[in-house]
Design a protein around this motif. Structure first.
Motif, PDB file in Angstrom:
ATOM      1  N   ALA A   1      28.564  38.161  44.920  1.00 46.47           N
ATOM      2  CA  ALA A   1      29.751  39.020  44.884  1.00 46.47           C
ATOM      3  C   ALA A   1      30.863  38.360  44.076  1.00 46.47           C
ATOM      4  O   ALA A   1      31.508  39.013  43.234  1.00 46.47           O
ATOM      5  CB  ALA A   1      30.222  39.312  46.311  1.00 46.47           C
ATOM      6  N   ILE A   2      31.098  37.065  44.312  1.00 44.76           N
ATOM      7  CA  ILE A   2      32.135  36.342  43.564  1.00 44.76           C
ATOM      8  C   ILE A   2      31.769  36.260  42.089  1.00 44.76           C
ATOM      9  O   ILE A   2      32.610  36.453  41.204  1.00 44.76           O
ATOM     10  CB  ILE A   2      32.326  34.931  44.151  1.00 44.76           C
ATOM     11  CG1 ILE A   2      32.876  35.025  45.582  1.00 44.76           C
ATOM     12  CG2 ILE A   2      33.270  34.105  43.281  1.00 44.76           C
ATOM     13  CD1 ILE A   2      32.931  33.696  46.308  1.00 44.76           C
TER      14      ILE A   2
ATOM     15  N   LEU B   1      32.560  37.631  36.395  1.00 47.51           N
ATOM     16  CA  LEU B   1      31.961  38.066  35.126  1.00 47.51           C
ATOM     17  C   LEU B   1      32.627  39.331  34.604  1.00 47.51           C
ATOM     18  O   LEU B   1      32.844  39.487  33.392  1.00 47.51           O
ATOM     19  CB  LEU B   1      30.451  38.297  35.316  1.00 47.51           C
ATOM     20  CG  LEU B   1      29.593  37.034  35.479  1.00 47.51           C
ATOM     21  CD1 LEU B   1      28.140  37.411  35.731  1.00 47.51           C
ATOM     22  CD2 LEU B   1      29.686  36.143  34.245  1.00 47.51           C
ATOM     23  N   ALA B   2      32.944  40.250  35.524  1.00 44.04           N
ATOM     24  CA  ALA B   2      33.640  41.471  35.115  1.00 44.04           C
ATOM     25  C   ALA B   2      35.009  41.142  34.518  1.00 44.04           C
ATOM     26  O   ALA B   2      35.399  41.689  33.478  1.00 44.04           O
ATOM     27  CB  ALA B   2      33.799  42.410  36.314  1.00 44.04           C
ATOM     28  N   LEU B   3      35.721  40.218  35.142  1.00 41.02           N
ATOM     29  CA  LEU B   3      37.036  39.820  34.642  1.00 41.02           C
ATOM     30  C   LEU B   3      36.935  39.140  33.278  1.00 41.02           C
ATOM     31  O   LEU B   3      37.726  39.416  32.371  1.00 41.02           O
ATOM     32  CB  LEU B   3      37.718  38.883  35.639  1.00 41.02           C
ATOM     33  CG  LEU B   3      38.217  39.519  36.940  1.00 41.02           C
ATOM     34  CD1 LEU B   3      38.695  38.437  37.900  1.00 41.02           C
ATOM     35  CD2 LEU B   3      39.333  40.496  36.664  1.00 41.02           C
TER      36      LEU B   3
ATOM     37  N   LEU C   1      40.629  50.349  48.455  1.00 41.35           N
ATOM     38  CA  LEU C   1      41.099  51.188  47.356  1.00 41.35           C
ATOM     39  C   LEU C   1      42.515  51.694  47.603  1.00 41.35           C
ATOM     40  O   LEU C   1      43.321  51.805  46.674  1.00 41.35           O
ATOM     41  CB  LEU C   1      40.153  52.380  47.165  1.00 41.35           C
ATOM     42  CG  LEU C   1      38.825  52.086  46.477  1.00 41.35           C
ATOM     43  CD1 LEU C   1      38.005  53.366  46.346  1.00 41.35           C
ATOM     44  CD2 LEU C   1      39.039  51.473  45.099  1.00 41.35           C
ATOM     45  N   PHE C   2      42.828  51.998  48.858  1.00 41.89           N
ATOM     46  CA  PHE C   2      44.161  52.493  49.221  1.00 41.89           C
ATOM     47  C   PHE C   2      45.235  51.468  48.834  1.00 41.89           C
ATOM     48  O   PHE C   2      46.223  51.802  48.165  1.00 41.89           O
ATOM     49  CB  PHE C   2      44.211  52.784  50.723  1.00 41.89           C
ATOM     50  CG  PHE C   2      45.525  53.327  51.208  1.00 41.89           C
ATOM     51  CD1 PHE C   2      45.830  54.668  51.041  1.00 41.89           C
ATOM     52  CD2 PHE C   2      46.446  52.499  51.828  1.00 41.89           C
ATOM     53  CE1 PHE C   2      47.049  55.174  51.487  1.00 41.89           C
ATOM     54  CE2 PHE C   2      47.661  52.997  52.272  1.00 41.89           C
ATOM     55  CZ  PHE C   2      47.959  54.344  52.103  1.00 41.89           C
TER      56      PHE C   2
ATOM     57  N   LEU D   1      36.574  46.479  45.402  1.00 39.33           N
ATOM     58  CA  LEU D   1      37.352  45.533  44.592  1.00 39.33           C
ATOM     59  C   LEU D   1      36.940  45.602  43.124  1.00 39.33           C
ATOM     60  O   LEU D   1      37.796  45.529  42.223  1.00 39.33           O
ATOM     61  CB  LEU D   1      37.177  44.110  45.129  1.00 39.33           C
ATOM     62  CG  LEU D   1      37.790  43.824  46.507  1.00 39.33           C
ATOM     63  CD1 LEU D   1      37.455  42.405  46.948  1.00 39.33           C
ATOM     64  CD2 LEU D   1      39.296  44.033  46.492  1.00 39.33           C
ATOM     65  N   LEU D   2      35.635  45.727  42.869  1.00 37.42           N
ATOM     66  CA  LEU D   2      35.174  45.861  41.485  1.00 37.42           C
ATOM     67  C   LEU D   2      35.661  47.180  40.875  1.00 37.42           C
ATOM     68  O   LEU D   2      36.011  47.238  39.693  1.00 37.42           O
ATOM     69  CB  LEU D   2      33.646  45.785  41.431  1.00 37.42           C
ATOM     70  CG  LEU D   2      33.044  44.404  41.703  1.00 37.42           C
ATOM     71  CD1 LEU D   2      31.521  44.492  41.786  1.00 37.42           C
ATOM     72  CD2 LEU D   2      33.452  43.419  40.623  1.00 37.42           C
ATOM     73  N   THR D   3      35.678  48.238  41.686  1.00 32.19           N
ATOM     74  CA  THR D   3      36.225  49.512  41.223  1.00 32.19           C
ATOM     75  C   THR D   3      37.698  49.364  40.888  1.00 32.19           C
ATOM     76  O   THR D   3      38.184  49.888  39.881  1.00 32.19           O
ATOM     77  CB  THR D   3      36.042  50.593  42.306  1.00 32.19           C
ATOM     78  OG1 THR D   3      34.662  50.691  42.650  1.00 32.19           O
ATOM     79  CG2 THR D   3      36.553  51.944  41.833  1.00 32.19           C
ATOM     80  N   LEU D   4      38.412  48.639  41.729  1.00 34.93           N
ATOM     81  CA  LEU D   4      39.839  48.393  41.510  1.00 34.93           C
ATOM     82  C   LEU D   4      40.070  47.612  40.221  1.00 34.93           C
ATOM     83  O   LEU D   4      41.020  47.901  39.479  1.00 34.93           O
ATOM     84  CB  LEU D   4      40.409  47.629  42.709  1.00 34.93           C
ATOM     85  CG  LEU D   4      41.831  47.086  42.575  1.00 34.93           C
ATOM     86  CD1 LEU D   4      42.815  48.228  42.379  1.00 34.93           C
ATOM     87  CD2 LEU D   4      42.202  46.268  43.803  1.00 34.93           C
TER      88      LEU D   4
END
Length: 303
Positions: free
Chosen positions: A138-139, A144-146, A269-270, A195-198
Motif C-alpha cells: 500500500a505504501i 510510486l503514484a506520487l 474521501l470526505f 487515499l490513492l483516489t484522493l
C-alpha cells in the motif's frame, strides 16, 4: 490551518504510540494486523450482513469483515487479532484464533445455538506476515503514484510546478491520515484505495490551475508570475468549486447512507475532498510562486 491540522494528527500518532498502554497510532483493520477467519454455515435462514455486523458490534467487534461465498448459506467472517503481540508463538496464535472464534460464536448464538442455528465449519488465522506485505504494498503504491505524477508535471511544465503539486498531495494525505489517527477510524484496504483516489483528484485539480497559469504567462508576458497565478486561480475557481462540490455531495451521501462497509472509504474521501480543494488554491499555487520567485532572484544575482 494546514500546519495546525498536520501537527494535531502527528501529535495524536506519536502520543498514542509512545504512551505506555496506549493504542496504536492508527486503528489498522484485519487486512493489516491479521486476525481470525471463521467460516460459518447457517442451518436456517442466513441473516443479512447488516444484522450480523450489528450483533458483532454488541460483542465489541466493530471491525468485522463479512464476505459471502459461492454457497448462499455460508459466510466468511474476519475479525482482528485478540492480542497485540506481533511475535506471538504458534500456541499464542492458536489462542488468538480461539479467542476470536469464541467472540464470533457468542454473537452468532443470538441466531440459535451451535449445531441448531449455525455451524462453524472452519477457522484459521490471517498472519502478521500477510498484514505486513499488504502494508508495504500500500505504501509502495502510494509513493510510486506520487513519483509518477511528479515526473509528469515536471516534464510537462517546470520542476517547481511538480514539486509544489507533490508537496500539496503529501499535505492532503497527511491531513486525512491525521483525522484517522485522532478519531481512531479503522484503516483498511478500501481506505488506501480512497487515499490513492484522493491523490489523483488533488493532482488533477492542481494541474488545471497550473495549465491556466502557463496560458496566462504566454498571453500576458508583461504580467508578473504572481498576477498570472492569481488570475489563473480566479479563472478556474468556478470549475474547481463546481467539480469538487458535486463530488462532495456524492461522498456525503456515502458517509450518511453507505453503512459500515463504506465508512472508512467515504470518510477518507470526505476529508480529502475538502482539504484537496482548498490546498489547490491556498497551498499548491503559493508554493510554486514562492519557489519560482526565489529561483529567478538567484539567477538575477548571478547575472
Amino acid at each position: 490551518i494546514s500546519i495546525l491540522l498536520m501537527l494535531a494528527g502527528l501529535s495524536s500518532a506519536v502520543i498514542r504510540q509512545v504512551v505506555p498502554g496506549g493504542t496504536d497510532a492508527f486503528n489498522l483493520g484485519v487486512d493489516f494486523k491479521g486476525g481470525t477467519v471463521v467460516t460459518v454455515k447457517f442451518l436456517k435462514d442466513r441473516p443479512t450482513d447488516d444484522v450480523l455486523r450489528s450483533e458483532f458490534s454488541k460483542q465489541g467487534i466493530n471491525d468485522a469483515i463479512i464476505q459471502p461465498t459461492d454457497k448462499k448459506d455460508e459466510v466468511l467472517i474476519k475479525v482482528s487479532r485478540q492480542a497485540a503481540d506481533p511475535n506471538a508463538s504458534a500456541q499464542e496464535v492458536q489462542a488468538e484464533v480461539d479467542a476470536g472464534s469464541a467472540k464470533v460464536k457468542k454473537a452468532l448464538n443470538t441466531f440459535g445455538a451451535e449445531k441448531e442455528g449455525y455451524d462453524i465449519i472452519g477457522k484459521d488465522a490471517v498472519g502478521e506476515v500477510a498484514g505486513q506485505q499488504l502494508r508495504t504494498r500500500a505504501i509502495t503504491a502510494t509513493l510510486l503514484a506520487l513519483i509518477g505524477m511528479l515526473l509528469y508535471i515536471a516534464i510537462r511544465y517546470e520542476w517547481t510546478y511538480g514539486a509544489a503539486a507533490a508537496i500539496t498531495v503529501f499535505h492532503d494525505v497527511i491531513v486525512t491520515l491525521g483525522f484517522f489517527s485522532i478519531f481512531q477510524w479503522e484503516i483498511s484496504l478500501t481506505v488506501i484505495a480512497a487515499l490513492l483516489t484522493l491523490v489523483g483528484f488533488s493532482v488533477n485539480d492542481t494541474i488545471v490551475t497550473f495549465d491556466r497559469v502557463r496560458e496566462n504567462l504566454k498571453l500576458h508576458r508583461r504580467d508578473s508570475l504572481y498576477k498570472s497565478t492569481n488570475d489563473a486561480i480566479n479563472q478556474t475557481l468556478s470549475r474547481t468549486v463546481i467539480t469538487s462540490g458535486l463530488v462532495f455531495l456524492s461522498v456525503l451521501a456515502m458517509v450518511l447512507f453507505g453503512g459500515d462497509v463504506l465508512r472508512g472509504f467515504s470518510l477518507a474521501l470526505f476529508i480529502g475532498i475538502i482539504v484537496g480543494t482548498y490546498s489547490t488554491i491556498a497551498i499548491a499555487s503559493p508554493i510554486m510562486v514562492w519557489w519560482q520567485q526565489r529561483i529567478e532572484a538567484s539567477k538575477a544575482r548571478l547575472m
